[in-house]
Enzyme design. Structure first.
Site, mmCIF file in Angstrom:
data_model
loop_
_atom_site.group_PDB
_atom_site.id
_atom_site.type_symbol
_atom_site.label_atom_id
_atom_site.label_comp_id
_atom_site.label_asym_id
_atom_site.label_seq_id
_atom_site.Cartn_x
_atom_site.Cartn_y
_atom_site.Cartn_z
ATOM 1 N N LYS A 75 0.834 -1.195 0.000
ATOM 2 C CA LYS A 75 0.000 0.000 0.000
ATOM 3 C C LYS A 75 0.873 1.251 0.000
ATOM 4 O O LYS A 75 1.831 1.341 0.751
ATOM 5 C CB LYS A 75 -0.897 0.027 1.243
ATOM 6 N N SER A 117 -9.847 6.421 7.887
ATOM 7 C CA SER A 117 -8.838 7.268 7.244
ATOM 8 C C SER A 117 -9.112 7.408 5.755
ATOM 9 O O SER A 117 -8.941 8.485 5.185
ATOM 10 C CB SER A 117 -7.434 6.678 7.455
ATOM 11 N N ARG A 151 -16.492 -0.636 14.608
ATOM 12 C CA ARG A 151 -17.481 0.341 14.151
ATOM 13 C C ARG A 151 -18.811 -0.312 13.828
ATOM 14 O O ARG A 151 -19.860 0.276 14.043
ATOM 15 C CB ARG A 151 -16.967 1.064 12.900
#
Length: 160
Positions: free
Chosen positions: A41, A127, A90
């Site tokens: 990444k 993010s 979450r």
């Protein structure tokens, strides 16, 4: 001494990350924030920049140590004698993935994972979403600390 780790890429750190780190810092003597390096990444911020932003954001807690790590999280834990991983959840989709990771980590090393439900204010926050909204000129000032917003705005301005 009670130790735990909060792992992630933190590209960039958000108020949701900080909520979990702050809560962990009340439960543990030392909270290690591990900026995990994923070579596949390409981050918006370098690992060193992320570490600096996290250190600034967590300075008030007094018991948070920030460093990067390349490899398995359980190896990070073994090297530092950390018995617990703290992860924010979450949604149900987070739980499915994180449960598998927790079971794998425990099976590999005996490290336990503590799941902390995310503050509902940050239940949608990531993010990736912060970067996407900011890239399109949206207001993310309520989602990140002011100096992170400044760094994010500057980086996106210079990215083109």
């Amino acid at each position: 001494m009670r130790r735990a780790v909060c792992p992630g890429s933190f590209d960039p750190i958000t108020n949701g990350h900080l909520d979990i780190i702050a809560r962990a810092s009340k439960l543990y003597d030392v909270v290690h924030v591990a900026v995990m390096i994923n070579q596949s990444k390409k981050g918006l911020f370098t690992v060193d920049e992320r570490i600096d932003l996290i250190r600034r954001a967590t300075a008030e807690y007094g018991n948070v140590e920030v460093e990067s790590f390349h490899g398995l999280l359980v190896d990070f834990c073994k090297q530092r004698d950390i018995p617990a991983i703290v992860k924010g959840l979450r949604a149900v989709s987070d739980f499915d993935y994180e449960l598998q990771m927790a079971q794998m980590n425990n099976g590999l090393s005996g490290v336990e994972t503590l799941f902390v439900p995310t503050n509902p204010t940050y239940s949608f926050l990531s993010s990736s979403l912060v970067k996407e909204v900011a890239a399109w000129g949206g207001d993310v000032s309520h989602l990140v600390p002011p100096f992170v917003l400044e760094a994010l705005t500057e980086r996106l301005r210079n990215k083109d």
